[in-house]
Design a protein around this motif. Structure first.
Motif, PDB file in Angstrom:
ATOM      1  N   ALA A  28       0.829  -1.201   0.000  1.00 41.54           N
ATOM      2  CA  ALA A  28       0.000   0.000   0.000  1.00 41.54           C
ATOM      3  C   ALA A  28       0.866   1.256   0.000  1.00 41.54           C
ATOM      4  N   GLU A  29       1.954   1.243   0.755  1.00 46.88           N
ATOM      5  CA  GLU A  29       2.861   2.388   0.758  1.00 46.88           C
ATOM      6  C   GLU A  29       3.485   2.589  -0.627  1.00 46.88           C
ATOM      7  N   TYR A  30       3.911   1.521  -1.250  1.00 48.18           N
ATOM      8  CA  TYR A  30       4.503   1.612  -2.589  1.00 48.18           C
ATOM      9  C   TYR A  30       3.479   2.132  -3.600  1.00 48.18           C
ATOM     10  N   ASP A  31       2.263   1.601  -3.523  1.00 52.46           N
ATOM     11  CA  ASP A  31       1.217   2.054  -4.432  1.00 52.46           C
ATOM     12  C   ASP A  31       0.878   3.520  -4.171  1.00 52.46           C
ATOM     13  N   GLY A  32       0.929   3.939  -2.908  1.00 55.19           N
ATOM     14  CA  GLY A  32       0.704   5.340  -2.591  1.00 55.19           C
ATOM     15  C   GLY A  32       1.761   6.244  -3.191  1.00 55.19           C
ATOM     16  N   LEU A  33       3.012   5.799  -3.147  1.00 52.42           N
ATOM     17  CA  LEU A  33       4.083   6.584  -3.772  1.00 52.42           C
ATOM     18  C   LEU A  33       3.899   6.674  -5.288  1.00 52.42           C
ATOM     19  N   GLN A  34       3.510   5.575  -5.901  1.00 51.45           N
ATOM     20  CA  GLN A  34       3.271   5.578  -7.345  1.00 51.45           C
ATOM     21  C   GLN A  34       2.089   6.477  -7.704  1.00 51.45           C
ATOM     22  N   THR A  35       1.056   6.453  -6.872  1.00 47.17           N
ATOM     23  CA  THR A  35      -0.114   7.291  -7.117  1.00 47.17           C
ATOM     24  C   THR A  35       0.229   8.766  -6.927  1.00 47.17           C
ATOM     25  N   ALA A  36       1.056   9.072  -5.927  1.00 44.00           N
ATOM     26  CA  ALA A  36       1.480  10.458  -5.716  1.00 44.00           C
ATOM     27  C   ALA A  36       2.296  10.959  -6.901  1.00 44.00           C
ATOM     28  N   ALA A  37       3.108  10.090  -7.473  1.00 48.97           N
ATOM     29  CA  ALA A  37       3.912  10.490  -8.626  1.00 48.97           C
ATOM     30  C   ALA A  37       3.042  10.769  -9.852  1.00 48.97           C
ATOM     31  N   SER A  38       1.883  10.117  -9.914  1.00 42.75           N
ATOM     32  CA  SER A  38       0.995  10.352 -11.054  1.00 42.75           C
ATOM     33  C   SER A  38       0.119  11.585 -10.860  1.00 42.75           C
ATOM     34  N   GLY A  39       0.082  12.135  -9.632  1.00 42.52           N
ATOM     35  CA  GLY A  39      -0.637  13.386  -9.423  1.00 42.52           C
ATOM     36  C   GLY A  39      -1.919  13.291  -8.634  1.00 42.52           C
ATOM     37  N   ASP A  40      -2.363  12.111  -8.276  1.00 46.62           N
ATOM     38  CA  ASP A  40      -3.607  11.947  -7.515  1.00 46.62           C
ATOM     39  C   ASP A  40      -3.273  11.964  -6.021  1.00 46.62           C
ATOM     40  N   SER A  41      -3.284  13.146  -5.429  1.00 43.35           N
ATOM     41  CA  SER A  41      -2.789  13.282  -4.064  1.00 43.35           C
ATOM     42  C   SER A  41      -3.742  12.721  -3.012  1.00 43.35           C
ATOM     43  N   ILE A  42      -5.042  12.825  -3.213  1.00 42.20           N
ATOM     44  CA  ILE A  42      -5.996  12.324  -2.212  1.00 42.20           C
ATOM     45  C   ILE A  42      -5.879  10.811  -2.066  1.00 42.20           C
ATOM     46  N   THR A  43      -5.845  10.108  -3.173  1.00 47.88           N
ATOM     47  CA  THR A  43      -5.704   8.651  -3.123  1.00 47.88           C
ATOM     48  C   THR A  43      -4.336   8.264  -2.568  1.00 47.88           C
ATOM     49  N   ALA A  44      -3.317   9.026  -2.902  1.00 50.07           N
ATOM     50  CA  ALA A  44      -1.963   8.741  -2.401  1.00 50.07           C
ATOM     51  C   ALA A  44      -1.914   8.888  -0.887  1.00 50.07           C
ATOM     52  N   ILE A  45      -2.544   9.924  -0.353  1.00 50.21           N
ATOM     53  CA  ILE A  45      -2.571  10.113   1.104  1.00 50.21           C
ATOM     54  C   ILE A  45      -3.324   8.974   1.768  1.00 50.21           C
ATOM     55  N   GLY A  48      -1.214   5.908   1.739  1.00 49.62           N
ATOM     56  CA  GLY A  48      -0.122   6.049   2.692  1.00 49.62           C
ATOM     57  C   GLY A  48      -0.580   5.812   4.123  1.00 49.62           C
ATOM     58  N   VAL A  49      -1.719   6.354   4.480  1.00 45.55           N
ATOM     59  CA  VAL A  49      -2.241   6.160   5.843  1.00 45.55           C
ATOM     60  C   VAL A  49      -2.624   4.703   6.067  1.00 45.55           C
ATOM     61  N   MET A  50      -3.307   4.091   5.111  1.00 44.07           N
ATOM     62  CA  MET A  50      -3.700   2.688   5.267  1.00 44.07           C
ATOM     63  C   MET A  50      -2.473   1.774   5.290  1.00 44.07           C
ATOM     64  N   GLY A  51      -1.458   2.092   4.520  1.00 42.59           N
ATOM     65  CA  GLY A  51      -0.221   1.325   4.542  1.00 42.59           C
ATOM     66  C   GLY A  51       0.471   1.427   5.887  1.00 42.59           C
ATOM     67  N   ALA A  52       0.474   2.635   6.459  1.00 41.37           N
ATOM     68  CA  ALA A  52       1.090   2.818   7.771  1.00 41.37           C
ATOM     69  C   ALA A  52       0.319   2.056   8.843  1.00 41.37           C
ATOM     70  N   VAL A  53      -0.995   2.062   8.762  1.00 40.19           N
ATOM     71  CA  VAL A  53      -1.807   1.320   9.733  1.00 40.19           C
ATOM     72  C   VAL A  53      -1.524  -0.182   9.640  1.00 40.19           C
ATOM     73  N   ALA A  54      -1.447  -0.701   8.417  1.00 38.30           N
ATOM     74  CA  ALA A  54      -1.172  -2.130   8.245  1.00 38.30           C
ATOM     75  C   ALA A  54       0.238  -2.480   8.725  1.00 38.30           C
ATOM     76  N   LEU A  55       1.207  -1.620   8.460  1.00 34.87           N
ATOM     77  CA  LEU A  55       2.573  -1.869   8.934  1.00 34.87           C
ATOM     78  C   LEU A  55       2.633  -1.874  10.457  1.00 34.87           C
TER      79      LEU A  55
END
Length: 72
Positions: A28-45, A48-55
């Protein structure tokens, strides 16, 4: 007679859950970084939060359930 097998099975299930949660968090963190690079900041955030919770959940499960049973 079966108590040691049940105990080992429980530890293995907790360990498997910990590994799966940690892997899901990393993905989820990796996918969030990829999504942030594509410009979709809401989905990236959100990713990132869901990835941190799972970690955090995976690490806490490993620390509280697996390590305590293995070291006891």
């Amino acid at each position: 007679m079966y108590e040691p097998l049940v105990e080992i099975g429980g530890v293995l299930l907790y360990a498997l859950g910990s590994v799966l949660l940690t892997a899901l968090g990393l993905l989820a963190e990796y996918d969030g970084l990829q999504t942030a690079a594509s410009g979709d900041s809401i989905t990236a955030i959100w990713l990132g939060v869901m990835g941190a919770v799972a970690l955090i959940a995976g690490v806490m499960l490993a620390r509280d359930k697996v390590l305590r049973r293995v070291l006891a």
